[in-house]
Scaffold this active site. Structure first.
Site, PDB file in Angstrom:
ATOM      1  N   ARG A  77       0.853  -1.206   0.000  1.00 17.66           N
ATOM      2  CA  ARG A  77       0.000   0.000   0.000  1.00 17.66           C
ATOM      3  C   ARG A  77       0.885   1.250   0.000  1.00 17.66           C
ATOM      4  NH1 ARG A  77      -3.770   0.048   5.025  1.00 17.66           N
ATOM      5  NH2 ARG A  77      -4.923  -1.547   3.906  1.00 17.66           N
ATOM      6  N   ARG A 146      -1.596   6.783   9.421  1.00 17.04           N
ATOM      7  CA  ARG A 146      -1.771   6.216   8.071  1.00 17.04           C
ATOM      8  C   ARG A 146      -1.877   7.321   7.015  1.00 17.04           C
ATOM      9  NH1 ARG A 146      -3.629   0.899   8.296  1.00 17.04           N
ATOM     10  NH2 ARG A 146      -2.859  -0.101  10.176  1.00 17.04           N
ATOM     11  N   LYS A 214      -3.463   1.568  14.937  1.00 17.28           N
ATOM     12  CA  LYS A 214      -3.417   2.516  13.820  1.00 17.28           C
ATOM     13  C   LYS A 214      -4.018   3.863  14.199  1.00 17.28           C
ATOM     14  CE  LYS A 214      -6.029  -0.465  11.504  1.00 17.28           C
ATOM     15  NZ  LYS A 214      -6.866  -1.108  10.474  1.00 17.28           N
ATOM     16  N   LYS A 216      -5.567   7.524  12.233  1.00 19.18           N
ATOM     17  CA  LYS A 216      -5.981   8.004  10.913  1.00 19.18           C
ATOM     18  C   LYS A 216      -6.340   9.486  10.944  1.00 19.18           C
ATOM     19  CE  LYS A 216      -7.332   3.523   9.250  1.00 19.18           C
ATOM     20  NZ  LYS A 216      -8.370   2.672   8.647  1.00 19.18           N
ATOM     21  N   CYS A 435     -15.119  -3.142  -0.149  1.00 21.52           N
ATOM     22  CA  CYS A 435     -13.734  -3.447   0.236  1.00 21.52           C
ATOM     23  C   CYS A 435     -13.240  -4.638  -0.596  1.00 21.52           C
ATOM     24  CB  CYS A 435     -13.682  -3.789   1.723  1.00 21.52           C
ATOM     25  SG  CYS A 435     -14.290  -5.450   2.074  1.00 21.52           S
ATOM     26  N   CYS A 441      -7.919 -10.685   1.132  1.00 27.36           N
ATOM     27  CA  CYS A 441      -7.962 -10.283   2.536  1.00 27.36           C
ATOM     28  C   CYS A 441      -8.135 -11.499   3.445  1.00 27.36           C
ATOM     29  CB  CYS A 441      -9.106  -9.295   2.769  1.00 27.36           C
ATOM     30  SG  CYS A 441      -9.163  -8.791   4.496  1.00 27.36           S
ATOM     31  N   CYS A 480     -16.312  -8.103   6.117  1.00 26.45           N
ATOM     32  CA  CYS A 480     -16.259  -8.403   7.560  1.00 26.45           C
ATOM     33  C   CYS A 480     -16.571  -7.121   8.314  1.00 26.45           C
ATOM     34  CB  CYS A 480     -14.887  -8.987   7.937  1.00 26.45           C
ATOM     35  SG  CYS A 480     -13.630  -7.759   8.309  1.00 26.45           S
ATOM     36  N   CYS A 484     -13.804  -1.405   6.339  1.00 22.29           N
ATOM     37  CA  CYS A 484     -12.835  -0.757   5.446  1.00 22.29           C
ATOM     38  C   CYS A 484     -13.470   0.135   4.364  1.00 22.29           C
ATOM     39  CB  CYS A 484     -11.943  -1.802   4.802  1.00 22.29           C
ATOM     40  SG  CYS A 484     -10.954  -2.700   6.016  1.00 22.29           S
TER      41      CYS A 484
END
Ligand code: SRM
Ligand code: SF4
Length: 572
Positions: A77, A146, A214, A216, A435, A441, A480, A484
């Site tokens: 990424r 991120r 994480k 953001k 996603c 994934c 899930c 995302c």
């Protein structure tokens, strides 16, 4: 402000494995370079998998092929603040995806690109060549800040450009400083983990343990909320007065990830905390990050995001803590209002007279697919016309800074590759996101990217049947509950529960300032259209004027089922 003054809170419970790893190898080098150089080793160790994330890399396996044994592949990424790339940079991404990836580029919901399907011996060359082209993947994943988002529409005004520059500055200021990234991917050298300076390494901002999870950051420019700003740990809402960007409202504590069956995890919209000037931006960003660093839960990764600190300690405490770290007071938030999310499609003209073109990209995947050859078309356009490439948080692309005289020729190139410029897709497709989920994934429970296009075709049919053809409804799907593609902000959100089974969420709004709510815990894929048909039939009959589907759900469906509906919008 000294960012590392306050050390992490000493936890009373056992630290997670990820914390132990960061403490043991604070350079984040692991044994990555050694494993990379060893052709006899098929994959990285479980520990190195965690370190790889800080370098923007995920170890995956092709889930379609699991029956034949695990086939390791890697996802990479980019760090692309604000999603802006020059044409030469785009061409590097295009070439690397072709040479080392699965021939596609995936625009992400945070304005970045992902390569999928990279095999082990392609990892090194891909990373080296990306860095040689002055791009990187630093901190695109991992327990750090991120990719920073910014409004994707090309500088309609100088103020939008200023916001983009501020987003880039924050991205740079919050980057981890370990030399491991350069050493592994540019020099091809394994850091000596026993060397004292590597053992003692302490990042000047993150400290030795980085963040608990994480982090953001996003910038929005009202009235457009095209970055879903309130879903971020740290959100900046640009405030314009008298044609000047006077500063930003600072919002904190947004986040969407949750887990099935774990009520202690939930999506949350950020609180608007205060107002800062552009000069205060970097200090404020570092201070918010250090609150997460010092108060986030390092004993439970499901409870480690900044949103839980905000939820448990409250925005008043948070503001006081921030001010104590900064040594100055935040001003009170300025009024603002969001009207819309979403992208611009088709040709338009920017404030400086240049042309720009918004292109719909189905589920964000740039590829050549039969007669639709978007990847080939974008390559030709980059080579011949050198536009700026802007990736949007809704997984689309804007070609910007185009000479008005080139419009017709670019339209022709796209047409030659089967890509229309007018009427690119139906309103629901343009407002949709999915996603990646299967097959890359590892966390996917149900199909998403591969299922969404067919589902949307079915929903288009239901809209025709119910007299709602052409109606825009924001529909998002994830494989899930991690969220995302931000399904919890959609008017209709599908969240994978198991193969062919989804939770159905309803009731987000057009400006993405309101969380939706769970309508059905399990809907099988074969039942989705029937379920939506009955809802849309009622909506068509009961809506008031141009009332949107999500607003009708909020007004009618939730009032029927939830007498004390909380107002989730955080708009001042
Ligand atoms: Fe995400 C994990 C893909 C945006 C919440 N996300 C993953 C991983 C890396 C799976 C994994 O950990 O093994 C997925 C890789 C799949 C693949 O094969 O590519 C993945 N996330 C994505 C992308 C590509 C989805 C997309 O449709 O574009 C987005 C990449 C953004 C980027 O460029 O940085 C992406 N992920 C998001 C967002 C939306 C956002 O940030 O605006 C969220 C919800 C917001 C939030 O963070 O709360 C999100 N991803 C998660 C979570 C849940 C985190 C949590 O708080 O519980 C995970 C799981 C985890 O971290 O353990 C996750
Ligand atoms: Fe994977 Fe779940 Fe994120 Fe989809 S929402 S990409 S299935 S982690």
């Amino acid at each position: 402000m000294s960012a590392v003054e306050a050390g992490p809170v000493v936890p009373t419970k056992k630290l997670t494995r990820n914390e132990e790893l960061k403490i043991a190898v604070p350079t984040l080098a692991g044994n990555i370079a050694a494993t990379l150089a060893d052709a006899a080793v098929a994959c990285f160790s479980a520990d190195d998998e965690q370190f790889l994330k800080f370098h923007g890399i995920y170890q995956q396996d092709d889930r379609d092929k699991r029956k034949a044994g695990k086939q390791y592949i890697w996802m990479i990424r980019g760090r692309i603040p604000g999603g802006v790339l020059s044409a030469p940079q785009y061409l590097v991404y295009d070439r690397l995806a072709t040479e080392f990836g699965n021939q596609t580029l995936r625009i992400t919901s945070r304005q970045s690109f992902q390569f999928h399907g990279v095999v082990k011996n392609g990892l090194g060359p891909l990373m080296k060549q990306l860095n040689e082209a002055m791009m990187d993947t630093v901190a695109a994943c991992g327990d750090v800040n991120r990719n920073v988002m910014a409004p994707p529409a090309p500088a309609r005004t100088a103020l939008h450009q200023q916001v983009l520059e501020d987003a880039k500055a924050v991205s740079l200021a919050l980057m981890p400083r370990t030399s491991a990234y350069h050493s592994i991917w540019v020099d091809g050298v394994q850091l000596n983990l026993d060397a004292q300076e590597n053992k003692d390494f302490v990042d000047p901002l993150y400290g030795r343990q980085y963040l608990p999870r994480k982090f953001k950051t996003a910038f929005a420019f009202p009235p457009l909320n095209d970055v879903d700003v309130l879903t971020n740990c740290l959100g900046y809402i640009a405030i314009e007065e008298g044609g000047r960007l006077i500063g930003y409202n600072l919002a904190a504590g947004g986040g969407l990830g949750r887990s099935h069956g774990n009520e202690e995890t939930y999506p949350r919209i950020a609180d608007v905390i205060g107002f800062i000037t552009p000069e205060q931006l970097i200090d404020a960003s570092r201070a918010v990050l250090t609150v997460h660093r010092d108060f986030g839960d390092r004993t439970n990764r499901k409870h480690a995001r900044l949103k839980y600190v905000l939820e448990e300690k409250g925005p008043v405490w948070f503001r006081a803590e921030l001010e104590a770290r900064l040594g100055w007071k935040l001003a009170d938030p300025k009024p603002f209002s969001f009207e819309k999310q979403g992208d611009h499609f088709g040709w338009d003209t920017a404030a400086d007279g240049s042309a720009f073109l918004g292109l719909y990209v189905e589920t964000g995947r740039i590829k050549d697919n039969g007669a639709l050859r978007l990847k080939a078309a974008l390559k030709v356009i980059a080579e011949r016309f050198a536009p700026e490439f802007r990736l949007t948080p809704s997984q689309n692309i804007i070609l910007a800074n185009i000479r008005p005289g080139d419009r017709a020729a670019i339209t022709q190139v796209l047409a030659d590759h089967g890509i229309p410029v007018d009427n690119q897709a139906s309103a629901i497709r343009r407002a949709s996101m999915a996603c990646p989920s299967m097959p890359t994934c590892g966390l996917g429970l149900a199909e998403s990217e591969r299922y969404m296009p067919a589902l949307l075709t079915g929903i288009e049919g239901v809209l025709v049947e119910t007299g709602l053809a052409g109606q825009e409804i924001i529909i998002r799907m994830t494989g899930c509950p991690n969220g995302c593609a931000r399904p919890y902000m959609a008017e209709i959100g599908f969240v994978g529960k198991g193969p062919g089974r989804y939770q159905l969420y309803l009731g987000g709004n057009e400006s993405c300032t309101r969380l939706n709510r769970l309508h059905k815990d399990v809907v099988r894929d074969g039942e989705i259209l029937g379920e939506l048909r009955s809802l849309l039939t009622r909506y068509a009959a009961e809506r008031i004027g141009a009332e949107r589907f999500g607003d009708w759900v909020e007004r009618v469906v939730w009032k029927e089922t939830v007498p004390t509906a909380p107002a989730a919008a955080a708009v001042a």
